[in-house]
Design a protein around this motif. Structure first.
Motif, short mmCIF file in Angstrom:
data_model
loop_
_atom_site.label_atom_id
_atom_site.label_comp_id
_atom_site.label_asym_id
_atom_site.label_seq_id
_atom_site.Cartn_x
_atom_site.Cartn_y
_atom_site.Cartn_z
N GLU A 19 10.22 -3.96 -30.35
CA GLU A 19 9.38 -4.65 -31.34
C GLU A 19 7.93 -4.78 -30.86
OE1 GLU A 19 11.73 -8.12 -32.06
OE2 GLU A 19 13.19 -6.99 -33.25
N GLU A 20 7.73 -4.89 -29.56
CA GLU A 20 6.36 -4.92 -29.03
C GLU A 20 5.67 -3.56 -29.20
OE1 GLU A 20 2.94 -6.48 -27.00
OE2 GLU A 20 4.64 -7.42 -28.02
N LEU A 21 6.40 -2.49 -28.96
CA LEU A 21 5.84 -1.15 -29.19
C LEU A 21 5.47 -0.97 -30.66
CD1 LEU A 21 8.32 0.92 -27.00
CD2 LEU A 21 5.85 0.79 -26.62
N LEU A 22 6.37 -1.36 -31.55
CA LEU A 22 6.10 -1.21 -32.98
C LEU A 22 4.94 -2.09 -33.41
CD1 LEU A 22 9.78 -1.08 -34.32
CD2 LEU A 22 8.22 0.85 -33.96
N ARG A 23 4.85 -3.29 -32.86
CA ARG A 23 3.75 -4.19 -33.19
C ARG A 23 2.41 -3.55 -32.84
NH1 ARG A 23 0.38 -7.69 -31.03
NH2 ARG A 23 1.11 -7.32 -28.90
N ARG A 24 2.41 -2.78 -31.76
CA ARG A 24 1.18 -2.11 -31.33
C ARG A 24 0.97 -0.76 -32.02
NH1 ARG A 24 -0.26 -3.20 -25.11
NH2 ARG A 24 0.61 -5.29 -24.82
N GLY A 25 1.91 -0.39 -32.88
CA GLY A 25 1.77 0.87 -33.61
C GLY A 25 2.03 2.09 -32.77
N LEU A 26 2.84 1.97 -31.71
CA LEU A 26 3.13 3.09 -30.83
C LEU A 26 4.40 3.81 -31.28
CD1 LEU A 26 2.37 1.38 -27.40
CD2 LEU A 26 0.91 2.96 -28.67
N PRO A 27 4.38 5.13 -31.36
CA PRO A 27 5.59 5.87 -31.73
C PRO A 27 6.73 5.55 -30.76
CG PRO A 27 3.67 7.32 -31.69
CD PRO A 27 3.24 6.02 -31.10
N THR A 28 7.91 5.33 -31.30
CA THR A 28 9.01 4.80 -30.49
C THR A 28 10.30 5.56 -30.73
OG1 THR A 28 8.00 2.59 -30.63
CG2 THR A 28 10.30 2.70 -29.93
N VAL A 29 11.00 5.85 -29.64
CA VAL A 29 12.35 6.41 -29.68
C VAL A 29 13.28 5.39 -29.05
CG1 VAL A 29 13.89 8.17 -28.72
CG2 VAL A 29 11.65 8.83 -29.63
N ILE A 30 14.41 5.13 -29.69
CA ILE A 30 15.39 4.23 -29.09
C ILE A 30 16.57 5.05 -28.58
CG2 ILE A 30 14.67 2.23 -30.42
CD1 ILE A 30 17.03 2.63 -32.28
N ALA A 31 17.00 4.71 -27.37
CA ALA A 31 18.05 5.49 -26.72
C ALA A 31 19.02 4.55 -26.02
CB ALA A 31 17.44 6.47 -25.71
N GLY A 32 20.21 5.06 -25.73
CA GLY A 32 21.26 4.31 -25.07
C GLY A 32 22.59 4.97 -25.35
N ARG A 33 23.64 4.35 -24.88
CA ARG A 33 24.94 5.01 -24.99
C ARG A 33 25.65 4.73 -26.32
NH1 ARG A 33 25.86 0.61 -21.60
NH2 ARG A 33 27.46 -0.85 -22.32
N ASP A 34 25.26 3.66 -27.03
CA ASP A 34 25.98 3.24 -28.23
C ASP A 34 25.27 3.76 -29.48
OD1 ASP A 34 27.22 1.95 -30.34
OD2 ASP A 34 27.48 0.06 -29.25
N ALA A 35 25.69 4.95 -29.94
CA ALA A 35 25.01 5.60 -31.07
C ALA A 35 25.09 4.75 -32.34
CB ALA A 35 25.63 6.97 -31.31
N THR A 36 26.23 4.10 -32.56
CA THR A 36 26.40 3.32 -33.79
C THR A 36 25.43 2.15 -33.85
OG1 THR A 36 28.76 3.92 -33.90
CG2 THR A 36 28.04 1.98 -35.16
N THR A 37 25.33 1.41 -32.75
CA THR A 37 24.40 0.27 -32.72
C THR A 37 22.96 0.75 -32.81
OG1 THR A 37 25.97 -0.97 -31.36
CG2 THR A 37 23.72 -1.79 -31.43
N LEU A 38 22.64 1.87 -32.16
CA LEU A 38 21.28 2.43 -32.26
C LEU A 38 20.93 2.74 -33.72
CD1 LEU A 38 21.28 4.83 -29.18
CD2 LEU A 38 19.86 2.80 -29.44
N GLU A 39 21.85 3.35 -34.43
CA GLU A 39 21.59 3.70 -35.83
C GLU A 39 21.41 2.43 -36.68
OE1 GLU A 39 20.93 6.46 -37.14
OE2 GLU A 39 21.59 7.98 -35.70
N THR A 40 22.22 1.41 -36.40
CA THR A 40 22.08 0.16 -37.14
C THR A 40 20.72 -0.47 -36.92
OG1 THR A 40 24.47 -0.25 -36.99
CG2 THR A 40 23.05 -2.15 -37.45
#
Length: 331
Positions: A19-40
């Motif tokens: 949310e801090e990255l998005l607040r600053r308008g920086l392009p963001t990729v979210i990553a981790g092992r739980d694909a379902t939670t990432l998509e949500t």
């Protein structure tokens, strides 16, 4: 600009970082092992890309970091995640920042060699105390003692904090740590209590000395200080060790809890004492601007060194502190 990857974006601190990255308008990729939670979460945040990757899958990590600008690792326990994510960042030739408070993980990361910037412990524990200490010393690189006292009104630990703490406890066989005589020492001394006079609004509080946090790694990694000691208010320590203490609950639009904190740094050199203090709200939330500002400065070339270094060595500490949503008092 290429995107910043947040590995461990589904965790409590990871969400603050996204949310801090998005607040600053920086392009963001979210990553981790739980694909379902990432998509949500992606459906909630909107303008983010999703790249699932297990920490034990080097190929998936390489795909997650492909064409990225940098990676912020928020996935603990860091003793398990730091090495593989650092290695993936090195392969991708991009900067790596993490928010690890785990002493052993930070030691391991600092023991590495990298041509690209690698900054461990860019967080409330480790990073903030390092910046405050470095700001107190200015151009000096030596001190006789550094004391970092944490005045937390409460501590509602996240599941990640509990998991990381259990891993560290098990690795040490239940022993405690102190930094004295220029080295880390394991010991079996029982915790004691003493008084610490914090600046207002806290004032006099009972604290546990040698409640050893990541500052005992970050500060002496670049400053010649033979004694680094950290302290924790008793009420916060009781919360942490109580298995029934619930996780943090948001009380404002930023998702912060009602926890307040004062970080009081005392530096002694040749009998002279100097202090620096930072006040704020929610130790997990304040980690986000610490980590994101670190990445911004690295990408902008606003650094004092390269390779593997902690916050105080990598950045202009006084200038960095001015950017944070904190009340900071420097000498």
């Amino acid at each position: 600009m290429n995107a910043v990857v947040v590995y461990g974006a589904t965790g409590h601190t990871g969400r603050f970082v996204v949310e801090e990255l998005l607040r600053r308008g920086l392009p963001t990729v979210i990553a981790g092992r739980d694909a379902t939670t990432l998509e949500t979460l992606a459906s909630k945040w909107g303008d983010v890309d999703v790249r699932p990757a297990a920490v034990d899958d080097p190929h998936a990590l390489d795909q997650a970091l492909a064409k990225a600008a940098a990676v912020i690792n928020c996935a603990g326990p860091f003793v398990a995640t730091a090495t593989p994510v650092v290695e993936a960042a090195v392969r991708a030739r991009i900067p790596y920042v993490d928010v690890a408070a785990e002493i052993e993980a930070n030691l391991s990361t600092l023991d590495r060699h990298a041509d690209t910037p690698v900054v461990p412990a860019m967080a409330f524990y480790g990073g903030l105390g390092d910046l405050l200490t470095t700001a107190v010393l200015g151009e000096r690189t030596t001190a006789d003692e550094v004391h970092v006292a944490y005045g937390l009104s409460s501590w509602h630990p996240t599941p990640g904090t509990r998991a990381a703490g259990q891993v560290s406890h098990d690795r040490r066989g239940g022993r405690r740590l102190r930094f004295t005589g220029g080295e880390l020492q394991y010991h079996d001394d029982k915790p004691v209590q003493e008084d610490w006079i914090f600046p207002e609004p806290l004032g006099l509080r009972r604290v546990i000395p040698e409640f050893t946090m990541a500052d005992v790694v970050t500060v002496p990694s670049h400053l010649a200080v033979p004694e680094v000691r950290t302290y924790m208010t008793v009420e916060a320590a009781v919360d942490l060790f109580n298995a029934d203490t619930p996780a943090p609950v948001a009380v404002d639009a930023l998702g912060r809890s009602d926890q307040s904190f004062v970080v009081d740094v005392l530096v002694r050199t040749d009998g002279v004492e100097q202090r620096a203090t930072a006040r704020g709200q929610d130790i997990y939330a304040i980690t986000a601007p610490l980590a994101v500002e670190a990445v911004r400065r690295i990408l902008a070339g606003e650094t004092r060194t390269t390779g593997v270094a902690t916050a105080g060595a990598m950045f202009d500490a006084t200038d960095f502190l001015k950017t944070l949503p904190l009340e900071v008092d420097l000498p």
